[in-house]
Design a protein around this motif. Structure first.
Motif: not given
Length: 280
Positions: A14, A17, A19, A27, A29, A57-58, A77, A79, A81-82
């Motif tokens: 996390i 990246h 996140l 979200q 996590f 997520g991650p 996913e 998002d 970003r993940c």
């Protein structure tokens, strides 16, 4: 778990990246890989199954599913970003993880999965209930999935397994219990997540019944249940008056007093009422 798959701890993933959890995406996590593996085990033997995961997520639960032997995981996913973090998980499990960057509410996953299929997810809070209702109300039953192992806010989980007579009993309980065997298998405190939510969470395991508990037309049952619980404080003769003009007669025909309220009726009683309504 990190020593099993050779990947870094989730906190490091996390951080590297960047996140931070987005409230707008619902979200939260789950960082403890021992917990994610435990959730994966609640779904049973995954070695011969494709698994659908929504909102990975991650990749904490994703790693748990793969480490517990899932034949293949399809992770949806929204998002973007993940995606780099999930790509690292895919590289550690060659050929066993497919990641799709999409909105789960708008995606038809059937072409990406091979039966038998199980669904396992720490669902984003903002779409969890809607996804569950969709999975419980497909056009054809049995559904494409064998079981659902899903994390919800504890309050939502309790609504799924609620029995008649309580405040938690309602539409979700009827839809879930009519077609599945549903039970809460785990509860998790807020501190298990980042950021910690204000409430506890719970994992519900729902196994699809081959046939619903009682015969009923799904569309009619859904309409009757929705009308009954839309005005749950009213007597059934009032809350259901829009369902049929002679609703009191239909209630009496299946042994239900028109003065009863929705939360007093069992799944069996609702199905009997749906059959009476459908009979015209």
């Amino acid at each position: 778990m990190a020593t099993i798959d050779g990947l870094p701890p989730l906190r490091e993933v996390i951080a590297s990246h960047e996140l931070s959890a987005k409230k707008s995406l619902g979200q939260n996590f789950l960082l403890d890989l021992n917990l994610t593996a435990k959730i994966a085990r609640q779904a049973g033997d995954l070695t011969v199954c494709d698994v659908l995961e929504v909102g990975p997520g991650p990749g904490g639960l994703t790693r748990g599913l793969l480490a517990e032997g899932a034949r293949r995981v399809l992770a949806v996913e929204k998002d973007a970003r993940c995606l780099p973090a999930l790509a690292e998980v895919a590289a550690a499990y060659p050929g066993r993880l497919e990641v799709i960057n999409a909105d789960a509410l708008a995606l038809d996953v059937t072409a990406h999965l091979t039966p038998p299929i199980r669904i396992v997810a720490n669902l984003p809070y903002n779409i969890g209930t809607e996804l569950l209702v969709r999975w419980l109300t497909p056009p054809v039953w049995p559904p494409i999935w064998q079981s659902l192992t899903l994390m919800f806010q504890k309050e939502v989980a309790e609504r799924i397994v609620a029995q008649p007579g309580g405040k938690a009993y309602g539409r979700l309980a009827i839809l879930a219990q009519w077609r599945t065997d549903a039970k809460i298998v785990m509860t998790l405190p807020p501190e298990a997540f980042t950021p910690p939510p204000k409430i506890h969470s719970a994992v519900v395991h729902l196994v699809a019944r081959r046939e619903p508990l009682y015969p009923a037309d799904p569309a009619v049952l859904s309409r009757v249940v929705a009308a009954a619980f839309n005005q749950r404080r009213k007597m059934l003769r009032a809350s259901l008056k829009g369902v049929a003009p002679d609703i009191e007669d239909r209630l009496r025909s299946v042994g239900i007093a028109p003065t009863e309220r929705a939360e007093q009726l069992s799944v069996e009683a609702f199905c009997a009422l749906a059959r009476a309504v459908a009979a015209g």
